[in-house]
Design a protein around this motif. Structure first.
Motif: not given
Length: 261
Positions: A60-89
């Protein structure tokens, strides 16, 4: 190789439960669960959910959401997803819903989206526009703001109104801590329209409380039906902080999404 920390964006909670001892690998068939908090909350709001998921063998990863904007926050979480091996929920609470919807785009390892008292926007919709789709939200009258450079504002819930507005079914002592540690969201983030609707292509799950005063239950019912959610749970009398007041039910839905074939 999993990367558990990425700058200041991640808070990884590692707990010593059976099957998750230090140095022991997580079973490959279990997806990583990435939890994304929303406005007026922070990563510790998931603590009781994390305990249950970790006990059942999930990374489990509890990500820190920047809360600055949908596009930029989504990009921040997307980077975490890309750095994660295997399937993600991906699991989002409140404003975290638009963020996971954005973050899933282009990431083929995302297998499901779980909306926990969360917005599931279509293209062009925002948190603000959706919250007003049906009557019932009392959030606006509970807010206070701090001016930001450039004319934007950071929004907070007034501490004395926090429990009634956000966490009415949470014990007063814990709600007081949540009010103190709440993280503000930029006003512009709530009005920013979504660019993608990943729920149209991914299995979707929804859980929310019928006594939510931030997002009317009618709005969440509408979004779940529109998304064709595989499972929808409406918890009678639960507040917006449903992951705090009903962690067992929230964890069960996340595991349902993670274990689905």
């Amino acid at each position: 190789m999993r990367i558990p920390f990425i700058g200041s964006l991640l808070l990884t909670v590692a707990l010593a439960f059976p099957g998750l001892a230090a140095g022991q690998s997580v079973r490959r068939e279990k997806p990583t669960i990435i939890l994304v908090h929303g406005a007026f909350a922070e990563s510790s709001s998931w603590d009781d959910v994390v305990v249950r998921l970790a006990r059942d063998g999930f990374h489990v990863v509890a990500a820190a959401n920047p809360l600055r904007g949908v596009a930029s926050d989504g990009a921040a979480i997307s980077r975490i997803v890309k750095a994660t091996e295997g399937p993600v929920v991906l699991v989002g609470h409140s404003y975290g819903g638009p963020v996971i919807t954005e973050a899933a785009a282009g990431n083929g390892n995302v297998t499901a989206l779980v909306y926990v008292a969360a917005f599931a926007p279509d293209v062009g919709e925002s948190s603000s526009s959706l919250s007003g789709k049906f009557p019932g939200s009392t959030l606006e009258s509970s807010l206070t703001s701090v001016a930001l450079p450039g004319g934007d504002k950071d929004l907070y819930i007034q501490p004395e109104k926090f429990r009634a507005q956000f966490a009415a079914d949470v014990p007063p002592s814990r709600a007081a801590l949540m009010a103190t540690s709440q993280r503000p969201i930029a006003l512009s983030a709530l009005a920013e329209p979504s660019r993608v609707a990943s729920w149209k292509a991914l299995p979707t799950y929804s859980i929310y409380g019928t006594a939510d005063r931030n997002i009317p239950a009618a709005v969440m019912k509408f979004m779940a039906e529109r998304a064709g959610a595989r499972d929808t749970v409406a918890i009678a009398g639960a507040s917006h902080a449903v992951m705090v007041s009903h962690p067992a039910e929230v964890a069960a839905m996340i595991e349902e999404a993670a274990n689905a074939k």
